[in-house]
Design a protein around this motif. Structure first.
Motif, short mmCIF file in Angstrom:
data_model
loop_
_atom_site.label_atom_id
_atom_site.label_comp_id
_atom_site.label_asym_id
_atom_site.label_seq_id
_atom_site.Cartn_x
_atom_site.Cartn_y
_atom_site.Cartn_z
N ALA A 124 13.26 10.38 -6.86
CA ALA A 124 14.10 11.06 -5.87
C ALA A 124 13.23 11.89 -4.94
O ALA A 124 13.40 11.88 -3.72
N GLN A 125 12.27 12.62 -5.54
CA GLN A 125 11.46 13.54 -4.74
C GLN A 125 10.41 12.81 -3.90
O GLN A 125 10.32 13.02 -2.69
N VAL A 126 9.65 11.96 -4.56
CA VAL A 126 8.55 11.32 -3.84
C VAL A 126 9.08 10.25 -2.88
O VAL A 126 8.59 10.13 -1.75
N GLY A 127 10.11 9.52 -3.32
CA GLY A 127 10.69 8.50 -2.45
C GLY A 127 11.23 9.11 -1.16
O GLY A 127 10.96 8.63 -0.05
N SER A 128 11.98 10.20 -1.29
CA SER A 128 12.56 10.83 -0.10
C SER A 128 11.46 11.48 0.76
O SER A 128 11.50 11.38 1.99
N ALA A 129 10.51 12.14 0.10
CA ALA A 129 9.45 12.82 0.86
C ALA A 129 8.61 11.81 1.64
O ALA A 129 8.03 12.15 2.68
N ALA B 99 0.84 -1.21 0.00
CA ALA B 99 0.00 0.00 0.00
C ALA B 99 0.87 1.26 0.00
O ALA B 99 0.56 2.25 -0.67
N HIS B 100 1.97 1.22 0.76
CA HIS B 100 2.91 2.34 0.75
C HIS B 100 3.46 2.57 -0.65
O HIS B 100 3.58 3.70 -1.12
N LEU B 101 3.85 1.46 -1.29
CA LEU B 101 4.46 1.56 -2.62
C LEU B 101 3.46 2.13 -3.63
O LEU B 101 3.81 2.94 -4.48
N ILE B 102 2.20 1.71 -3.51
CA ILE B 102 1.18 2.22 -4.43
C ILE B 102 0.97 3.71 -4.18
O ILE B 102 0.83 4.50 -5.12
N ALA B 103 1.00 4.11 -2.91
CA ALA B 103 0.82 5.53 -2.59
C ALA B 103 1.95 6.35 -3.22
O ALA B 103 1.73 7.42 -3.79
N MET B 104 3.18 5.84 -3.10
CA MET B 104 4.32 6.52 -3.71
C MET B 104 4.14 6.62 -5.22
O MET B 104 4.35 7.67 -5.82
N TYR B 105 3.75 5.51 -5.80
CA TYR B 105 3.59 5.45 -7.26
C TYR B 105 2.51 6.44 -7.70
O TYR B 105 2.68 7.16 -8.68
N LEU C 294 5.80 -2.89 -9.10
CA LEU C 294 4.45 -3.09 -8.56
C LEU C 294 3.70 -4.15 -9.36
O LEU C 294 2.96 -4.96 -8.79
N ARG C 295 3.90 -4.15 -10.66
CA ARG C 295 3.27 -5.18 -11.48
C ARG C 295 3.88 -6.54 -11.14
O ARG C 295 3.17 -7.55 -11.04
N GLY C 296 5.20 -6.52 -10.93
CA GLY C 296 5.90 -7.77 -10.62
C GLY C 296 5.41 -8.41 -9.33
O GLY C 296 5.31 -9.64 -9.23
N ILE C 297 5.10 -7.58 -8.34
CA ILE C 297 4.64 -8.15 -7.06
C ILE C 297 3.11 -8.25 -7.03
O ILE C 297 2.51 -8.60 -6.01
N GLY C 298 2.48 -7.88 -8.15
CA GLY C 298 1.03 -8.03 -8.25
C GLY C 298 0.26 -6.94 -7.54
O GLY C 298 -0.94 -7.08 -7.29
N ALA C 299 0.93 -5.83 -7.20
CA ALA C 299 0.22 -4.76 -6.50
C ALA C 299 -0.53 -3.87 -7.47
O ALA C 299 -1.46 -3.15 -7.08
N VAL C 300 -0.12 -3.90 -8.73
CA VAL C 300 -0.77 -3.07 -9.74
C VAL C 300 -0.99 -3.91 -10.98
O VAL C 300 -0.14 -4.71 -11.36
N ASP D 144 15.48 5.42 -8.25
CA ASP D 144 14.95 4.28 -7.51
C ASP D 144 14.26 4.83 -6.26
O ASP D 144 14.91 5.26 -5.30
N ALA D 145 12.93 4.85 -6.30
CA ALA D 145 12.16 5.46 -5.21
C ALA D 145 12.46 4.79 -3.87
O ALA D 145 12.52 5.46 -2.83
N LEU D 146 12.68 3.47 -3.89
CA LEU D 146 12.88 2.77 -2.63
C LEU D 146 14.25 3.09 -2.02
O LEU D 146 14.38 3.24 -0.80
N ALA D 147 15.26 3.20 -2.87
CA ALA D 147 16.59 3.56 -2.36
C ALA D 147 16.55 4.96 -1.77
O ALA D 147 17.12 5.22 -0.71
N CYS D 148 15.88 5.88 -2.48
CA CYS D 148 15.77 7.26 -1.99
C CYS D 148 15.04 7.28 -0.65
O CYS D 148 15.44 7.98 0.28
N PHE D 149 13.98 6.48 -0.57
CA PHE D 149 13.23 6.40 0.68
C PHE D 149 14.10 5.87 1.81
O PHE D 149 14.17 6.45 2.89
N ALA D 150 14.77 4.77 1.54
CA ALA D 150 15.51 4.07 2.61
C ALA D 150 16.62 4.94 3.18
O ALA D 150 16.75 5.09 4.41
N ALA D 151 17.43 5.53 2.30
CA ALA D 151 18.56 6.33 2.78
C ALA D 151 18.06 7.58 3.51
O ALA D 151 18.62 7.97 4.54
#
Lengths: 396, 371
Positions: free
Chosen positions: B78-83, B38-44, B302-308, B237-244
């Motif tokens: 970069a923007q949405v992942g970090s925010a 759900a977090h990933l979809i929100a980011m997307y 997201l498609r790969g994990i079936g979320a979208v 990479d939104a997830l890398a930006c988020f994580a760091a």
């Protein structure tokens, strides 16, 4: 909604025009909002312009290669959609305020133009910088500053008033310095001027002889040279005239040297360079010094050094055909001698009225440190030498 | 002596959308594990919305409705992942290109175009959204951000362990890193151990100056001399930006001081609508980066994990288009700025001098009939 004109927006920052690079639509074609209509090339970049409306293209207002100014129509689109935006329409009616940005207003004010009289070309009836400049050209200085029948204006610079009846020229450099010097001098030193009419005939004969003298072959001998020498001799006899009033210290500075100033009209304006230590110079050296000073003034190469530290001045107003005047002192000096035009006049000479070469001398002095008696004898001494240059032998 | 260019770059999603958390540091891993689909979809969703808003604003500028627009195309991850790493109490300081950050903070995109239409200087209530208004002075807001973070230190709003602890996330670019005042900001951030994370979007170009022309070492290492730790991430990479960012913000909130996160990304659009990048960079470079599209990468994952799937992706796209159209309509409905607003927003409370000037304006307006 009807047919709308899409005008060229400023696609960059402050651009004024663009060239049509390619049309992406043709008349009769249906377009939707944000569909690219045309590619235009500006000074900065090639950009695609999207449609503001959904509708049908009625006509293209410019062809490929045309240069279109910002604000001019590019394309006409029939847009039935109610949501279509209204186009900017010109402001009409006399009671509307004039629309112009502050820098444009400032420009108009600087040029003496009332912005209300400028024909606006900007979107929404805004007066642009270009509009103001165009209005200014209509009344260019070249057109207005000339008298009827003249080809060119007699003034080379300045700003012509909107009504064309006057030109304002900023006060700069020499003119400003002259004004400051004159005001300083005129309003600090109480001026007194005394006059003497002189029979210069013998001086003119001397000038003629010296011009033929081989020793003076390399120098230019003029009546001014003899006047200068006469003043130097008068200063030698009355050194108190060669002085300066130090108001701050409440002291009078008497100078043991004479830096003889010669007022010169140059292309840049009035300048008063001086001949350094003129009191030590022979007549020949003085002639050379005068020649150098005049040449430099003519060439516009008078240096600040040459103008500094003058102690007494001669102004040769005779070159303008003028008899005499009341000269204003160079600041810091106590006396200035005006040398008028030398002209043949009827003169009582040896009991007879004869035509003689006559001139007027005027000496202005600073009455704070020079009394009338001193000023008068100085002028009288100068006159005596000019009347009979041989007197110089007695005094030198 | 040689410093080299070798710093590890955190990548969680590869260009094919495959996820691997192997490169993440323990602090980063902890945050990555909190992410649900759900977090990933929100980011997307925010990323897609950002892209639609960005395209619409560019079109509005081309139609003469905006004076200028600075596109963030290519920097959505970069923007949405970090925010996404911001806690509600945290404060963000964007530059002028952080449309993704602004949307992630829940601000109406119509508020952004107010500035670019020349209607006002900001557009939203910075305090209410915990997101400062845009600053056009390159790097100017970095000082503001550090000053704000120093304020948090001085008033005990970090390092207490309470959920009210806050951190500051300031967005700057590679060009801003060459500004003298940004160096000053780093000095003060380090000296005060201020809770501030410098999120450097290294998009390759400071207008027409390539990064390599003014930065001889990675920005992730810029903090070494200031004793500010740095981390480089794949900015697409939104997830890398988020994580760091999440790890750095957590450290900052906990009172462990500032950090730099360098997100290596690419400005796919011109610097602004007044710029033409074809004059200084080649098409091959743009094509190379087009294959690393950050929105497409997250969508693949997201498609790969079936979320979208096709239908939900289309729905997210349609919703983004609607947001963009609403922004367009709101933009076109904006009236001219009111002179009174100029006086109303100088001070938070009434101010004697401003009130006097406002009154003088009002009387002038009456006598001159000006708008």
């Amino acid at each position: 909604m009807g047919v709308q004109a899409f005008v060229l927006p400023d696609p960059g920052e402050g651009l004024t025009q663009a060239v049509i690079a390619a049309w992406r639509v043709a008349p009769g074609e249906d377009v939707t909002v944000n569909q690219v209509l045309v590619e235009v090339e500006t000074a900065k970049s090639l950009v695609e312009l999207p449609s503001p409306w959904t509708g049908k293209v009625v006509a293209l207002a410019a062809a490929v290669g045309d240069t279109v100014p910002v604000g001019a129509p590019l394309i006409h689109i029939d847009a039935p959609d109610d949501a279509a935006l209204p186009t900017a329409t010109g402001v009409d009616g006399a009671h509307k305020p004039v629309l112009a940005k502050p820098p444009v207003r400032a420009l108009a004010k600087h040029l003496g133009i009332d912005v209300a009289t400028v024909r606006p070309s900007g979107p929404g009836g805004i007066v642009t910088r270009e509009d103001v400049l165009a209005a200014n050209v209509e009344q260019s200085p070249g057109h207005l500053a000339a008298y009827p029948g003249d080809d060119a204006p007699w003034l080379t610079g300045g700003t012509v008033a909107r009504d064309g009846r006057s030109t304002r020229v900023p006060v700069r450099s020499v003119r400003r310095r002259t004004a400051e010097a004159m005001v300083t001098s005129a309003f600090t030193a109480p001026h007194v001027t005394v006059f003497r009419t002189v029979d210069m005939t013998r001086t003119m004969e001397l000038v003629k002889r010296l011009r033929e003298d081989r020793e003076f072959a390399d120098a230019r001998v003029t009546p001014l040279l003899i006047v200068a020498k006469a003043l130097l001799l008068a200063v030698r006899r009355h050194p108190e005239i060669n002085a300066s009033w130090d108001d701050e210290a409440q002291e009078i500075i008497y100078k043991h040297y004479v830096n003889l100033g010669i007022a010169a009209q140059t292309a840049r304006g009035l300048m008063v360079p001086n001949i350094k230590d003129a009191h030590r110079l022979t007549l020949h050296e003085l002639a050379l010094g005068l020649g150098e000073l005049t040449a430099a003034a003519r060439a516009g190469s008078t240096t600040a050094h040459a103008m500094a530290d003058g102690t007494i001045t001669i102004t040769n107003i005779g070159v303008f055909g003028i008899d005499t005047g009341t000269p204003i002192l160079s600041p810091g000096e106590a006396a200035i001698l005006a040398f008028g035009a030398v002209e043949p006049r009827p003169w009582v000479h040896g009991g007879q009225v004869e035509p003689r070469d006559v001139t007027e001398l005027a000496l202005s002095f600073d009455h704070r440190l020079v009394d009338g008696a001193l000023g008068s004898v100085v002028l009288s001494d100068v006159a005596r030498i000019l009347t009979d240059p041989a007197q110089g032998l007695v005094w030198s | 002596m040689s410093l080299g260019d070798h710093v590890p770059t955190l990548q969680v999603l590869d260009p094919g959308g495959q996820r691997t958390d192997a490169g993440a540091l323990p602090g980063e891993l902890r945050h990555l594990r909190t992410l649900t689909p759900a977090h990933l979809i929100a980011m997307y969703r925010i990323m897609v919305r950002t892209r639609a808003v960005d395209a619409e604003a560019t079109a509005l500028q081309r139609r003469g409705e905006l004076g200028l627009w600075a596109s963030c195309l290519g920097q959505e991850a970069a923007q949405v992942g970090s925010a996404h790493a911001l806690a509600p109490a945290d404060y963000a300081f964007p530059s002028y290109r952080e449309h993704g950050v602004v949307l992630a903070r829940g601000i109406d995109p119509a508020a952004i175009v107010r500035l670019f239409r020349g209607v006002d200087h900001g557009g939203w209530d910075a305090a209410a959204h915990r997101c400062h208004t845009y600053t056009l002075v390159v790097g100017g807001h970095v000082l503001h951000a550090v000053g704000y973070a120093m304020g948090a230190v001085l008033t005990g709003r970090d390092g207490t362990g309470a959920p009210t602890d806050e951190a500051v996330l300031v967005y700057l670019g590679d060009g801003a890193m060459a500004q003298g005042h940004v160096a000053e900001a780093l000095v003060f951030a380090a000296s005060y151990q201020a809770p501030v994370v410098f999120f450097v979007q290294n998009n390759g170009w400071a207008i027409s100056t390539p990064t390599r022309a003014h930065a001889r070492a990675p920005f992730a290492r810029r903090g070494e001399g200031f004793a500010i730790p740095g981390r480089r991430v794949d900015g697409n990479d939104a997830l890398a930006c988020f994580a760091a960012t999440a790890a750095a913000l957590a450290d900052a909130r906990a009172g462990r001081g500032p950090a730099i996160v360098e997100a290596v990304t690419y400005r796919m659009a011109p610097h602004t609508t007044a710029d033409d990048p074809t004059r200084y960079r080649d098409a091959a470079e743009e094509r190379r980066w087009a294959t690393r599209d950050p929105v497409a990468r997250l969508e693949k994952h997201l498609r790969g994990i079936g979320a979208v799937d096709d239908s939900s992706a289309a729905q997210i796209g349609a919703e983004a288009a609607e947001v963009a159209i609403r922004m367009r309509d709101a933009c076109l409905a904006l009236g001219p700025p009111q002179m009174e607003d100029l006086f109303a927003r100088v001070y938070a409370t009434e101010h004697q001098q401003v009130s006097a000037e406002s009154a003088a304006w009002a009387s002038r307006r009456v006598s001159h009939g000006a708008r």
